[in-house]
Scaffold this active site. Structure first.
Site, PDB file in Angstrom:
ATOM      1  N   GLU A 134     -16.200 -11.036   2.917  1.00 47.26           N
ATOM      2  CA  GLU A 134     -15.184 -10.719   2.289  1.00 47.26           C
ATOM      3  C   GLU A 134     -14.478 -12.019   1.796  1.00 47.26           C
ATOM      4  O   GLU A 134     -14.176 -12.106   0.440  1.00 47.26           O
ATOM      5  CB  GLU A 134     -14.048  -9.945   2.911  1.00 47.26           C
ATOM      6  CG  GLU A 134     -12.564  -9.697   2.084  1.00 47.26           C
ATOM      7  CD  GLU A 134     -11.696  -9.160   2.887  1.00 47.26           C
ATOM      8  OE1 GLU A 134     -11.411  -9.564   4.127  1.00 47.26           O
ATOM      9  OE2 GLU A 134     -10.982  -8.286   2.708  1.00 47.26           O
ATOM     10  N   GLU A 145       0.887  -1.218   0.151  1.00 45.74           N
ATOM     11  CA  GLU A 145       0.098  -0.030  -0.105  1.00 45.74           C
ATOM     12  C   GLU A 145       0.735   1.234  -0.059  1.00 45.74           C
ATOM     13  O   GLU A 145       0.801   2.145  -0.732  1.00 45.74           O
ATOM     14  CB  GLU A 145      -1.028   0.057   1.304  1.00 45.74           C
ATOM     15  CG  GLU A 145      -2.437   0.597   1.054  1.00 45.74           C
ATOM     16  CD  GLU A 145      -3.255   0.205   2.093  1.00 45.74           C
ATOM     17  OE1 GLU A 145      -4.363  -0.283   1.829  1.00 45.74           O
ATOM     18  OE2 GLU A 145      -3.068   0.716   3.062  1.00 45.74           O
ATOM     19  N   GLU A 204     -13.915 -12.571  -6.115  1.00 46.18           N
ATOM     20  CA  GLU A 204     -12.621 -12.076  -6.722  1.00 46.18           C
ATOM     21  C   GLU A 204     -11.571 -12.601  -5.854  1.00 46.18           C
ATOM     22  O   GLU A 204     -10.417 -12.497  -6.199  1.00 46.18           O
ATOM     23  CB  GLU A 204     -12.404 -10.582  -6.385  1.00 46.18           C
ATOM     24  CG  GLU A 204     -13.739  -9.819  -7.042  1.00 46.18           C
ATOM     25  CD  GLU A 204     -14.765  -9.381  -6.108  1.00 46.18           C
ATOM     26  OE1 GLU A 204     -15.554 -10.331  -6.100  1.00 46.18           O
ATOM     27  OE2 GLU A 204     -14.674  -8.548  -5.159  1.00 46.18           O
ATOM     28  N   GLU A 247       2.214   1.881  -3.357  1.00 45.37           N
ATOM     29  CA  GLU A 247       0.961   2.006  -4.105  1.00 45.37           C
ATOM     30  C   GLU A 247       0.717   3.735  -4.052  1.00 45.37           C
ATOM     31  O   GLU A 247       0.744   4.435  -4.898  1.00 45.37           O
ATOM     32  CB  GLU A 247      -0.363   1.491  -3.815  1.00 45.37           C
ATOM     33  CG  GLU A 247      -1.262   1.814  -4.755  1.00 45.37           C
ATOM     34  CD  GLU A 247      -2.665   1.169  -4.582  1.00 45.37           C
ATOM     35  OE1 GLU A 247      -2.775   0.145  -3.425  1.00 45.37           O
ATOM     36  OE2 GLU A 247      -3.615   1.441  -5.045  1.00 45.37           O
ATOM     37  N   CYS A 265      -8.181  -2.380   3.841  1.00 48.10           N
ATOM     38  CA  CYS A 265      -8.148  -3.226   4.577  1.00 48.10           C
ATOM     39  C   CYS A 265      -9.325  -3.925   5.407  1.00 48.10           C
ATOM     40  O   CYS A 265      -9.333  -4.843   6.078  1.00 48.10           O
ATOM     41  CB  CYS A 265      -6.723  -3.487   5.562  1.00 48.10           C
ATOM     42  SG  CYS A 265      -6.608  -1.823   6.218  1.00 48.10           S
ATOM     43  N   CYS A 291     -10.330  -2.304  14.670  1.00 47.89           N
ATOM     44  CA  CYS A 291     -10.701  -3.623  14.517  1.00 47.89           C
ATOM     45  C   CYS A 291     -10.699  -4.124  16.029  1.00 47.89           C
ATOM     46  O   CYS A 291     -11.503  -5.131  16.443  1.00 47.89           O
ATOM     47  CB  CYS A 291      -9.870  -4.575  14.235  1.00 47.89           C
ATOM     48  SG  CYS A 291      -9.489  -3.914  12.226  1.00 47.89           S
ATOM     49  N   SER A 320      -7.097   1.933  -2.491  1.00 49.24           N
ATOM     50  CA  SER A 320      -6.075   1.168  -2.725  1.00 49.24           C
ATOM     51  C   SER A 320      -6.628  -0.082  -3.347  1.00 49.24           C
ATOM     52  O   SER A 320      -7.632  -0.689  -2.643  1.00 49.24           O
ATOM     53  CB  SER A 320      -5.446   0.965  -1.413  1.00 49.24           C
ATOM     54  OG  SER A 320      -4.493  -0.220  -1.586  1.00 49.24           O
ATOM     55  N   LYS A 324     -15.418  -9.831   7.669  1.00 51.43           N
ATOM     56  CA  LYS A 324     -14.534 -10.904   7.087  1.00 51.43           C
ATOM     57  C   LYS A 324     -15.142 -12.105   6.362  1.00 51.43           C
ATOM     58  O   LYS A 324     -14.623 -12.633   5.494  1.00 51.43           O
ATOM     59  CB  LYS A 324     -13.444 -11.168   7.991  1.00 51.43           C
ATOM     60  CG  LYS A 324     -12.534  -9.869   8.561  1.00 51.43           C
ATOM     61  CD  LYS A 324     -11.574  -9.924   7.364  1.00 51.43           C
ATOM     62  CE  LYS A 324     -10.799  -8.460   7.934  1.00 51.43           C
ATOM     63  NZ  LYS A 324      -9.956  -7.809   6.755  1.00 51.43           N
TER      64      LYS A 324
END
Ligand SMILES: Cc1cc2nc3c(=O)[nH]c(=O)nc-3n(C[C@H](O)[C@H](O)[C@H](O)COP(=O)(O)O)c2cc1C
Ligand code: SF4
Ligand code: SF4
Ligand code: SF4
Ligand code: FES
Ligand code: FES
Lengths: 545, 164, 576
Positions: free
Chosen positions: C362, C280, C367, C283, C300, C504, C320, C359
């Site tokens: 996710e 990141e 993907e 990036e 994230c 988190c 990102s 999560k």
């Protein structure tokens, strides 16, 4: 202004509208024109006279002769006989049940004799769609007078009158205005509560239909008093005619500069907007009303803070009932002293009651506070029809208590009815005769609250459900003595624990019926008998016979 | 009146939804306009379908859930298509003691449906409601905006017939 | 502050003017039971469990809402109060499914606790149960409106804290239900899957989708090589599942516990957190140097991703492209690690221990299969892991501290602070500064981005360029930042967003209760973890260096692009 020899007033209240008043009015106009009386006689549509049971009603002035239940077919005779020949039409004159002779004119009626018309001063007298007629009766002079006074003086006057809110809670209006005035803040609101949802109540509708300007004038006075420049009228969506009349009245008042900018050159600006409800009794509760007006679910707010501190859109707000407001102009013009000559020490003024149920004269009456239930039922209401006996009277609508014959002599004002375990509330009076089952009607009350609880707080949401279930069970023949105990326990909690008065009063009618008519409940649970035969799942007859 | 939105021709549907957008736009700047908007939308479509409420939600910048939560709170709003005419029978005590129960039975008999239901031909819906403020002429019903009072079971067939 | 004196249960109590009776009573050690009350939320006063007698008032008053006043006399224990509380509770129970034994919240349910505390023994009211079908549409959460007491805590969380507004009261009276609009399941709604509602709920009406069976099955399957990764935040929260105080650092016990459950390798998501910083960070540098789309948002937090996909699809190019550490871990395990160990990736089963319900969503995104397999096979929240450990009879507190396995268990302090809001930003700045300037950073601790303030800002000078950064946590704050960016009013280079308040450590899968006070203690702990680490900068992680040398080549290289980066889906603002 043109001079007319006679005025024919046709009631255009909703109740009479349901009985074909429009056709009668049109027939009258046609007939009068046809007979060439158009220049001498004027036909006026007015708000309700209150004698809804007898509609459509017609009053012909200057004598004030009252005709009832007139039909289109009666019109030629009325015009020919009364207006042309000066002879009254005997068969259409109002007959009071207590008197064999026909009553001729309005002032003669028992029905009107005990009544004092302050709030209803213009209802049935003026054309509600004409601001000129309202002004002709002295309308908007109170506003002019108030604007010449200091706001504090206006408030002092209202305080001195002892006027208490007619929406149900009986809070002193002057004090409320004073709180509103003293609350800090630039933007404040005046709100008129026209949500009128209490079963058996239709007074606000008839006031708005019959005299909409009285409310507008009072709102402007309130605005001046507390320092508000904008008012809302929150009215239930079902009241189509009132909404129309209000909208028209607002337009007229704006046109004459009685609403809008710089009223009476005083520099005071005030305007009013109508907002329409969408079907929820709870929105009559002031803070739920604010929520609804703000476009939300009509869920009551936590108090404190009170509306005069944090009200509509979070601003200090004075909210008053329609009837409360209708009292304001006469208080300003005639003074607090005069107002205090009516009613009782603690509750001065009059009260508008709506009589429903098993009573001869269903309709609207205005009487001084403190009149007894007995006077209202027998002297004004004409007693119980069809030779049946009085069984109970529920005062204050479905959220009020049910009183037996023994309590008929209770004077009716906020404090004395509360002391009797009931409430004055909105002024609804439901009279029930001895052919009706008390448990069946209690079930009906319970159903109302089940339907109307906003569902926000647990004791009301779940309590109304269980209460209905319990009472319903008794009418179906599955009730037990334990159920009666449970009803009592649940009622005790519901009376004290819910967030708003809807839930807190929901058990009141159940508790009072259980208190005063316990035997009838016991017949249902012990002997599985419904003494009046109303509950079809049970046997008819008398318990323990 | 209340035809389900997805049963309309695509053109008509588009047109109606544009009317909805216009109604939202008219009220956008008024504080607390949601009830007035919902009332207008129901006037246009006969009920409050999801697609229309999405437009309301976008236009007034309110979560769809809130718009829906408000719509389902009030008895005068419908989120599903109802009959062409909605009959609202007052079931409150003053009407009840004056014979609302018998009027209800007559309505059920005539229409073949119970409260909360719609006739299969889409003509009628029947609702039980609380006091509608015409207790002076109890028992009473409202058909759409029109009130009928002093009813007896015998009145019902005639009143219904006048809507044919 | 002006004070008032009042009497509660015969005792004189002093309290600040404006305090509620509940606050005054609690400060005086008098416990008034509550249900709808939540310390971080607006007072709702709808359950009425907290009612008390106030002298002079006809009705009882809700202690959680009613303000104290001078001379007020309060009774919290009168017979009337006790009867009312018990009746209210019995009313709730009459419509609540009697399924405590099967409920995910068994033994940690406010309703159950109340019933025990107030001694509800009878069931006098008819059982009029609500007839609702549980909503299992979401891969993250299960909603069972039958268990809902309509306290509206989740409504406030979803609407105010998260700015999403999926859940709202519907209907009225006894039919009131808290749900998404039009009978939609959460999957069809704009739900971010964050699970914050499940933290707010006092009962089992909103709980995580349970993956414990899946994991038991894998653990019991001898053909499977079962690898577990632990998210940064879990090392300071899982102790609470075993009664340890909030803020207990239990990294070593966690590793030991997972070994005892039978995992073949115990690795650490912190490793890929360090890797994320490398990817990141590069990036960001690339975007700045090449005039790419700025500001760049971190990526994230999967709840945040779902949110921006629904609400600000026009800003997706600002995200990102890095996968989250969880997904990077899965992708590397099934490629790099599988290769190194000579295991067929088809036989590897990757389990994550996560603070997060999003999560789960996710991990199921189509993907996330760049290795040819699902990157991650099962996601356990802290709460689910707690359940598995209890089922296994593991006495957590008495476990020895053990170390993570090599190589994917090596990490830095920078990775640990990913668990708190501002942590990714701080870690990134530590690395960016040193990589770009070649100079060591004097003070590693960038406190401006720490703490529970909703939106935080920092500016760091790097080689003459002032890097402007913002940090937001909780989606309502994310929304504010997105609106600024949308309107072109945000001149930031880099924005860190964490979906959950506090980051988190306050994730929707964390132990219940999670309140702001508890969040703060967990945050304190995670910074302690950082301080205790021998290496505190991601670019100094030796295994990350090896990984680039042996496998990935360089940050943003071709392999990275394939395995560690992803793309996003513009979703509809509304279902349908
Ligand atoms: C459930 C409920 C319904 C109410 N409905 C009405 C109503 O329809 N009209 C009204 O004026 N007040 C109603 N009230 C009383 C209002 O809350 C408020 O007291 C009143 O509008 C104040 O005006 P007043 O002081 O002029 O009476 C209701 C109260 C409750 C609790
Ligand atoms: S008492 Fe009933 S109406 Fe009032 S807030 Fe509670 S649920 Fe709503
Ligand atoms: S998971 Fe998050 S976004 Fe979804 S309903 Fe719960 S609080 Fe709202
Ligand atoms: S789902 Fe839980 S938090 Fe939400 S209203 Fe129901 S009980 Fe309260
Ligand atoms: S009770 Fe039926 S209209 Fe009022
Ligand atoms: S805790 Fe006070 S009303 Fe719920």
């Amino acid at each position: 202004m043109r001079f007319y020899r006679a005025h024919v007033l046709v009631c255009a209240g909703t109740n009479c509208s349901l009985k074909g008043n429009r056709a009668v009015r049109e027939a009258l106009i046609r007939e009068i024109e046809g007979k060439g009386l158009g220049e001498e006689v004027k036909v006026i549509e007015t708000g309700c006279f209150g004698l809804c049971e007898q509609g459509p009603t017609i009053v012909i002035y200057p004598e004030g002769v009252l005709y009832c239940r007139a039909t289109v077919e009666d019109v030629p005779e009325l015009v020919d006989s009364h207006l042309l020949k000066g002879r009254r039409v005997e068969r259409l004159l109002y007959r009071e049940p207590t008197r064999p002779v026909a009553v001729q004119t309005v002032p003669e009626l028992d029905y009107f004799k005990k009544q004092v018309r302050v709030v209803l001063r213009n209802c049935g007298i003026i054309d509600p769609d004409s601001i000129e007629e309202y002004i002709g009766q002295g309308g908007y002079t109170a506003l002019a007078k108030a604007l010449a006074m200091k706001p504090e003086e206006v408030i002092a006057q209202v305080k001195a009158s002892g006027l208490r809110g007619r929406g149900g809670a009986g809070f002193p209006t002057g004090l409320k205005w004073e709180f509103g005035r003293k609350a800090p803040g630039g933007v404040k609101y005046v709100v008129c509560n026209a949500d009128e949802g209490e079963p058996g109540t239709f007074k606000d509708r008839l006031i708005l239909e019959g005299d909409p300007h009285a409310v507008l004038e009072a709102m402007a006075i309130a605005g001046w008093a507390i320092g508000a420049n904008y008012g809302y009228i929150y009215i239930r969506g079902e009241y189509q005619l009132s909404i129309q009349r209000l909208e028209r009245a607002i337009e007229q008042a704006r046109r004459l500069g009685l609403l809008g900018q710089n009223i009476f050159n005083s520099g005071f600006n005030f305007d009013v907007e109508v907002r329409i409800g969408a079907g929820a009794y709870v929105c009559g509760e002031e803070t739920a009303l604010f929520e609804s007006l703000e476009g939300k679910r009509g869920e009551p707010r936590i108090k404190p803070p009170y509306p005069t501190d944090v009200g509509l859109f979070g601003k200090p707000t004075v909210i008053n009932n329609v009837e409360t407001l209708a009292n304001i102009p006469p208080i300003i013009t005639r003074g607090a002293e005069w107002f205090r000559t009516l009613g009782t020490e603690k509750c001065p003024g009059t009260k508008v009651f709506t009589l429903t149920g098993d009573i001869v004269n269903e309709g609207l009456i205005e009487v001084p506070m403190g009149i007894t239930l007995r006077e209202v039922v027998y002297e004004i209401g004409g007693g119980i029809p069809n030779g049946h006996k009085f069984k109970m009277a529920q005062t204050g609508g479905t959220s009020g208590g049910c009183l037996p014959e023994a309590l008929l002599d209770v004077p009716m004002d906020y404090d004395q009815l509360a002391a009797a375990g009931s409430a004055l509330g909105s002024g609804a009076l439901l009279i029930m005769d001895d052919t009706h089952c008390i448990v069946d009607v209690a079930r009906c009350f319970a159903r109302f609250f089940l339907h109307e609880s906003c569902g926000q707080c647990i004791p009301c949401r779940e309590g109304t459900l269980q209460l209905y279930h319990l009472v319903d069970g008794i009418t179906r023949g599955t009730g037990t003595r334990q159920d009666l105990e449970l009803i009592e326990r649940l009622s005790r909690t519901m009376y004290v624990a819910p967030l708003c008065p809807l839930g807190q009063t929901a058990p009141l009618p159940i508790m009072t019926t259980l208190k005063y008519f316990k035997d009838e409940y016991l017949a249902h649970v012990d002997s599985r008998v419904c003494p009046t035969g109303t509950c079809r799942a049970l046997a008819t007859g008398h318990a323990a016979d | 009146m209340a035809v389900a939105l997805d049963k309309l021709s695509p053109d008509l549907r588009e047109q109606r939804l544009r009317e909805v957008e216009a109604a939202v736009a008219r009220h956008r700047d008024k504080p607390g306009a949601l009830l007035a908007v919902l009332k207008e939308v129901q006037g246009i479509l006969g009920y409050l379908p999801e697609e229309a409420l999405k437009k309301v939600s976008q236009g007034l910048e309110l979560p769809l859930s809130q718009v829906y939560g408000v719509a389902t709170f009030y008895t005068l709003f419908n989120t599903r298509p109802r009959g062409q005419h909605i009959i609202r029978l007052c079931e409150s005590a003053p009407c009840h003691v004056q014979g609302a129960r018998e009027v209800l039975e007559a309505l059920k008999r005539e229409l073949g449906i119970g409260p909360g239901e719609d006739t299969p031909d889409g003509k009628w819906s029947l609702e039980l409601v609380s006091c509608i403020g015409v207790c002076g002429v109890a028992p009473a019903i409202m058909i759409d905006d029109q009130v009928y009072g002093n009813l007896t079971p015998d009145c019902i067939p005639g009143i219904l017939a006048s809507y044919r | 502050m002006s004070m008032v004196t009042l009497t509660i249960d015969g005792r004189e109590v002093r309290a600040a003017k404006g305090a509620t009776i509940l606050e005054a009573a609690r400060a005086a050690g008098i416990n008034i039971p509550t249900l709808c009350y939540h310390p971080d939320q607006e007072v709702k006063a709808v359950c009425r469990i907290c009612v008390v007698e106030v002298k002079g008032s006809r009705t009882l008053q809700a202690a959680c809402a009613f303000p104290v006043a001078e001379g007020m006399v309060v009774n919290t224990q009168s017979p009337q109060v006790r009867e009312a509380r018990r009746t209210i509770l019995e009313l709730i129970v009459a419509r609540h499914p009697l399924e405590c034994l099967q409920c995910a919240r068994n033994l940690n349910c406010e309703l159950q606790t109340l019933a025990a505390q107030l001694g509800v023994r009878e069931a006098p009211f008819a059982r009029l149960e609500k007839q609702y079908v549980p909503d299992t549409s979401s891969p993250s959460l299960v909603r069972d409106p039958a268990k809902c007491v309509v306290c509206r805590r989740c409504v406030e969380t979803c609407q105010q804290v998260q700015g999403v507004g999926v859940l709202f009261p519907i209907n009225r009276g006894a039919d009131t239900v808290v749900a998404p609009p039009f009978d939609h399941g959460l999957l069809d709604a704009v739900c971010a899957m964050c699970g914050q509602c499940s933290l707010a709920c006092p009962t089992g009406a909103i709980v995580e989708q349970d993956h414990t069976r899946l994991v038991w099955q894998a653990l019991g399957d001898p053909r499977k090589h079962v690898v577990v990764q632990t998210a940064p935040a879990t090392r300071v929260t899982i102790g609470e599942e075993f009664g340890m105080p909030p803020g207990s650092i239990i990294t070593g016990q966690l590793v030991a516990a997972l070994r005892r459950l039978g995992f073949d390798r115990v690795f650490d998501t912190d490793f890929t957190a360090d890797l994320t910083i490398m990817e990141e960070g590069h990036e960001l540098i690339k975007r700045v140097k090449e005039g790419g789309r700025l500001p760049m948002f971190t990526s994230c937090s999967p709840g945040w991703i779902k949110f921006i996909e629904h609400f600000f699809p026009e800003l997706l190019p600002n995200l990102s492209t890095c996968k989250s550490p969880q997904q990077m871990f899965g992708a590397l395990t099934k490629t790099y690690y599988a290769e190194k160990q000579g295991i067929d990736p088809a036989d590897i089963f990757v389990v994550s221990i996560m603070p997060c319900t999003a999560k789960k969503f996710e991990a199921g995104r189509p993907e996330m299969t760049d290795s040819g397999f699902a990157d991650v096979d099962a996601v356990l929240t802290s709460r689910e892991l707690g359940r598995m450990l209890r089922e296994a009879g593991i006495d957590f507190a008495s476990l020895p501290e053990e170390d993570y396995d090599l190589p994917l268990g090596i990490s830095t302090g920078a990775a640990a602070i990913f668990g708190a809001t501002g942590g990714v930003m701080e870690a990134a700045l530590r690395t960016a500064y040193e990589v770009l300037t070649g100079r060591p950073l004097e003070n590693l601790e960038i406190t401006a981005v720490r703490g529970l303030d909703g939106i935080k800002e920092a500016a760091v000078e790097v080689n003459g360029l002032v890097v402007k950064a913002a940090v937001g946590h909780g989606l309502a704050n994310a929304k504010k930042l997105c609106e600024l960016v949308s309107r072109g009013q945000a001149d930031y280079h880099f924005i860190e967003i964490m979906c959950c308040p506090g980051g988190c450590i306050g994730g929707g899968g964390q132990p219940i209760p999670t309140t702001n006070a508890i969040r703060q203690r967990r945050i304190d702990a995670i910074y302690q973890v950082d301080r205790d680490m021998p290496i505190r900068k991601s670019h100094e992680n030796p295994v990350v260096r090896t990984l680039y040398e042996e496998f990935l080549g360089k940050p943003l290289g071709e392999k990275s692009h394939h395995l560690l980066h992803t793309h996003y889906v513009a979703r509809q603002r509304y279902p349908g």
